[in-house]
Design a protein around this motif. Sequence first.
Motif, PDB file in Angstrom:
ATOM      1  N   LEU A 458      10.106   0.076  29.596  1.00  0.00           N
ATOM      2  CA  LEU A 458      11.611   0.013  28.445  1.00  0.00           C
ATOM      3  C   LEU A 458      12.481   1.735  27.748  1.00  0.00           C
ATOM      4  N   THR A 459      12.136   1.897  28.855  1.00  0.00           N
ATOM      5  CA  THR A 459      12.824   3.737  28.555  1.00  0.00           C
ATOM      6  C   THR A 459      14.518   3.618  27.713  1.00  0.00           C
ATOM      7  N   HIS A 460      15.104   2.419  27.610  1.00  0.00           N
ATOM      8  CA  HIS A 460      16.054   2.995  27.524  1.00  0.00           C
ATOM      9  C   HIS A 460      15.860   1.908  25.420  1.00  0.00           C
ATOM     10  N   LEU A 461      15.169   1.497  25.797  1.00  0.00           N
ATOM     11  CA  LEU A 461      14.997   0.815  23.926  1.00  0.00           C
ATOM     12  C   LEU A 461      15.517   2.614  23.217  1.00  0.00           C
ATOM     13  N   ARG A 462      16.993   1.918  22.077  1.00  0.00           N
ATOM     14  CA  ARG A 462      17.530   2.292  21.427  1.00  0.00           C
ATOM     15  C   ARG A 462      16.687   1.954  19.256  1.00  0.00           C
ATOM     16  N   VAL A 463      16.950   0.223  19.818  1.00  0.00           N
ATOM     17  CA  VAL A 463      16.425  -0.712  18.144  1.00  0.00           C
ATOM     18  C   VAL A 463      15.569  -0.964  19.098  1.00  0.00           C
ATOM     19  N   LEU A 464      13.847  -1.529  17.458  1.00  0.00           N
ATOM     20  CA  LEU A 464      12.975  -1.763  18.078  1.00  0.00           C
ATOM     21  C   LEU A 464      12.372  -1.854  16.563  1.00  0.00           C
ATOM     22  N   SER A 465      12.156  -3.354  16.119  1.00  0.00           N
ATOM     23  CA  SER A 465      11.464  -3.788  15.496  1.00  0.00           C
ATOM     24  C   SER A 465       9.541  -5.038  15.962  1.00  0.00           C
ATOM     25  N   ILE A 466       8.758  -4.394  15.305  1.00  0.00           N
ATOM     26  CA  ILE A 466       8.050  -5.022  15.671  1.00  0.00           C
ATOM     27  C   ILE A 466       6.884  -5.707  14.326  1.00  0.00           C
ATOM     28  N   LYS A 467       6.480  -6.698  13.737  1.00  0.00           N
ATOM     29  CA  LYS A 467       5.254  -7.395  12.828  1.00  0.00           C
ATOM     30  C   LYS A 467       4.113  -7.181  13.926  1.00  0.00           C
ATOM     31  N   ILE A 468       3.200  -6.581  12.542  1.00  0.00           N
ATOM     32  CA  ILE A 468       1.809  -6.161  13.226  1.00  0.00           C
ATOM     33  C   ILE A 468       1.007  -7.380  12.107  1.00  0.00           C
ATOM     34  N   ALA A 469      -0.028  -8.637  13.531  1.00  0.00           N
ATOM     35  CA  ALA A 469      -0.379  -9.530  12.589  1.00  0.00           C
ATOM     36  C   ALA A 469      -1.676  -8.882  11.086  1.00  0.00           C
ATOM     37  N   ALA A 470      -1.303  -9.499   9.850  1.00  0.00           N
ATOM     38  CA  ALA A 470      -2.795  -8.846   9.595  1.00  0.00           C
ATOM     39  C   ALA A 470      -3.709  -9.835   9.949  1.00  0.00           C
ATOM     40  N   GLY A 471      -4.979  -9.250   8.970  1.00  0.00           N
ATOM     41  CA  GLY A 471      -6.320 -10.203   8.145  1.00  0.00           C
ATOM     42  C   GLY A 471      -6.866 -10.143   9.424  1.00  0.00           C
ATOM     43  N   HIS A 472      -7.631 -11.160  10.558  1.00  0.00           N
ATOM     44  CA  HIS A 472      -7.976 -11.320  11.792  1.00  0.00           C
ATOM     45  C   HIS A 472      -7.212 -10.915  12.952  1.00  0.00           C
ATOM     46  N   GLY A 473      -5.903 -10.388  12.926  1.00  0.00           N
ATOM     47  CA  GLY A 473      -5.131 -10.627  14.008  1.00  0.00           C
ATOM     48  C   GLY A 473      -4.626  -8.998  14.145  1.00  0.00           C
ATOM     49  N   GLU A 474      -5.526  -7.981  13.054  1.00  0.00           N
ATOM     50  CA  GLU A 474      -4.433  -6.949  12.592  1.00  0.00           C
ATOM     51  C   GLU A 474      -5.572  -6.076  13.791  1.00  0.00           C
ATOM     52  N   LEU A 475      -4.763  -5.052  13.668  1.00  0.00           N
ATOM     53  CA  LEU A 475      -5.063  -3.899  15.015  1.00  0.00           C
ATOM     54  C   LEU A 475      -6.328  -3.084  13.945  1.00  0.00           C
ATOM     55  N   ASP A 476      -7.276  -2.541  15.632  1.00  0.00           N
ATOM     56  CA  ASP A 476      -8.332  -1.596  15.145  1.00  0.00           C
ATOM     57  C   ASP A 476      -7.817  -0.216  15.748  1.00  0.00           C
ATOM     58  N   GLU A 477      -8.071   0.829  15.167  1.00  0.00           N
ATOM     59  CA  GLU A 477      -7.701   2.125  15.142  1.00  0.00           C
ATOM     60  C   GLU A 477      -7.962   2.261  16.723  1.00  0.00           C
ATOM     61  N   THR A 478      -8.305   1.977  18.014  1.00  0.00           N
ATOM     62  CA  THR A 478      -7.532   2.082  19.144  1.00  0.00           C
ATOM     63  C   THR A 478      -6.888   2.130  19.764  1.00  0.00           C
ATOM     64  N   LEU A 479      -6.585   0.596  19.069  1.00  0.00           N
ATOM     65  CA  LEU A 479      -4.974  -0.701  19.736  1.00  0.00           C
ATOM     66  C   LEU A 479      -3.927  -0.083  19.008  1.00  0.00           C
ATOM     67  N   SER A 480      -3.952   0.602  17.346  1.00  0.00           N
ATOM     68  CA  SER A 480      -3.075   1.589  16.796  1.00  0.00           C
ATOM     69  C   SER A 480      -3.148   2.596  16.980  1.00  0.00           C
ATOM     70  N   ARG A 481      -3.558   3.400  18.045  1.00  0.00           N
ATOM     71  CA  ARG A 481      -3.443   4.581  18.004  1.00  0.00           C
ATOM     72  C   ARG A 481      -2.439   4.707  19.781  1.00  0.00           C
ATOM     73  N   ALA A 482      -2.997   3.567  20.768  1.00  0.00           N
ATOM     74  CA  ALA A 482      -2.056   3.426  21.595  1.00  0.00           C
ATOM     75  C   ALA A 482      -1.036   3.060  21.467  1.00  0.00           C
ATOM     76  N   LEU A 483      -1.276   2.015  20.251  1.00  0.00           N
ATOM     77  CA  LEU A 483       0.656   1.447  19.675  1.00  0.00           C
ATOM     78  C   LEU A 483       1.787   2.843  19.435  1.00  0.00           C
ATOM     79  N   ALA A 484       1.007   3.739  18.583  1.00  0.00           N
ATOM     80  CA  ALA A 484       1.426   4.682  17.786  1.00  0.00           C
ATOM     81  C   ALA A 484       2.042   5.974  19.391  1.00  0.00           C
ATOM     82  N   GLU A 485       1.448   6.189  20.107  1.00  0.00           N
ATOM     83  CA  GLU A 485       1.455   7.098  21.427  1.00  0.00           C
ATOM     84  C   GLU A 485       3.128   6.642  22.099  1.00  0.00           C
ATOM     85  N   SER A 486       2.537   5.516  22.215  1.00  0.00           N
ATOM     86  CA  SER A 486       3.715   4.953  22.918  1.00  0.00           C
ATOM     87  C   SER A 486       5.352   4.392  22.385  1.00  0.00           C
TER      88      SER A 486
END
Length: 556
Positions: A458-486
């Motif tokens: 999705l290289t043309h994205l100009r506006v993006l909004s993401i809601k991360i699940a909390a509690g049992h669905g929250e992301l670990d550090e590996t997934l958080s790092r991958a998402l941050a880099e993307s």
Amino acid sequence: MALVAGAMSSLVPKLWEIIKDEYGLQKGVRKEARSLAQELESAHAALRKVAEVPPDLLDEQVRVWARELREASYDMEDVLDAFLVRVDGGGGGEGDQEKEKGSFVRRLREKMASLLSKSKARRGIAGAIDDIKKQLREVAERRGRYTVGDIAVVKPASAPPIDPRLAALYNDAAKLVGIEDAMDELEVCDSIGSGVENNPDMNDMRKIAEDFIQHEKHGDNLFEIGERYFNELINRSMMEPALLDEEGMPQACRVHDIVLDLICSLSREENFVTIPDQVEQSTSWGISVKAHRLSLQKPTNTSTCSQVTTASMSQVRSFTVFSPAIKLPSLSCFQVLRVLDLEDFDLSEDGSLKLRHLGSLLHLRYLGLRGTSYSGELPAEIGQLQFLQTLDIQGTDIQELPSSTAKLTQLKCLCFDYNHRTRLRCSWLKQLTSLEELTTVRVDKDSAAELVEALVHLTHLRVLSIKIAAGHGELDETLSRALAESLGNLHEIRRLEITDFAGADLMKSPPPKLRKLAVSVVQMRSGGRAFSSLPPWLSPSSLPLLSSLHIAASRV
């Protein structure tokens, strides 16, 4: 310009498009199409010249000629769009997985039927070109051969902006400096209604859907062109901001009563938009007026709804409903509809029945269901809407989008509610490579990897909004790092909002064109990571265009 030129500005590029070899037209047909394109370019140039002349100085015969040519341009574009739909569009409405379940014989039969249909469409375009040229000849015979050289072009002298408080002093709204010049950008009369316009971005999307906003030069972004138009209207005092966000950007606007009256008057005169309850009662509205843009507002009499007939729907390109009290006509009545805006129309009861024929609207570019409280499923046939650019389901109770949504490869804008429970399958999100706005995606540890993969495409994205699940669905550090880099690799992103994300500090470098950034972090007592200081990349040197920053952190 569209008020005078009609569909001509988009018709000519489409005609040049079908001349390309990829559409498989015979040599003789391509020659005829090329000749027609050149003829239409001459007509368009003449209409642009007419548009520069103040209405009170325009020869009446030329006015009639321009109106006839404009009306003909709509019919011409409908013919070309029908060809493009049959050749390019009309893909299956069921998902790829469902197709694979079919037998080989059935799939072969469907393939052969598709090839035959496209072959028939290619043969049919030759006759269509002949019909268009015949229309042009008929119009030309009544008013010369596009000869408007004898018309004096009087351009208004430049003058400083008029204080909007002085507008009421004028008896003739057309005397306001800038009115005529700004009409190119004021093609919003079918969506203003009461004179108040909300969500300028969605207005922009409506304009794009009807080709009111077009590329000025190669590489232009249509959203940015629309934003420039919008700001110009405000700077000229043609519109007044009614609601500002934290950046000072208008989220709603008002149009002055005099300007609104002028817009509505010109729209009725030039058949730009049709509002049934404003038409003279003595007029047989459904028969004598060919409506291109239909705006249904709160009816003033009981006969208004009965005026909306099947015959009147066939040419409608834009259909807007303002009042939930109006009965919605069957979608099967529409043949060339490009914009369907049902915002705030009550679809909580019998919504599935009302949207039953949605998949037949093959020309549709804009589908607005915001605030309709629709709780059913979108029909699987939505995948057939190959030209759909905007899908807005904010304020609905749709649980999940059908898998056929992945076929909407021209989709630019996909909108959900912030706290919405609609499920978006990130596994097929990567196929929507034209997306420029995506709000709001809900992500947990099970879907984060799929979102990371999708963002690569999705290289043309100009506006993006993401809601991360909390509690049992929250992301670990590996997934958080991958998402941050993307996220850091989204080089065209202007506005980024991410909720309950504790990995912002893991981003190596931020998107360079970012203007608005909103990050909220919730650290659970049961664990999870959080950052205690601002990320090192959050600096003026890394984000030179940033104008709005909101960071919130809490621990629960």
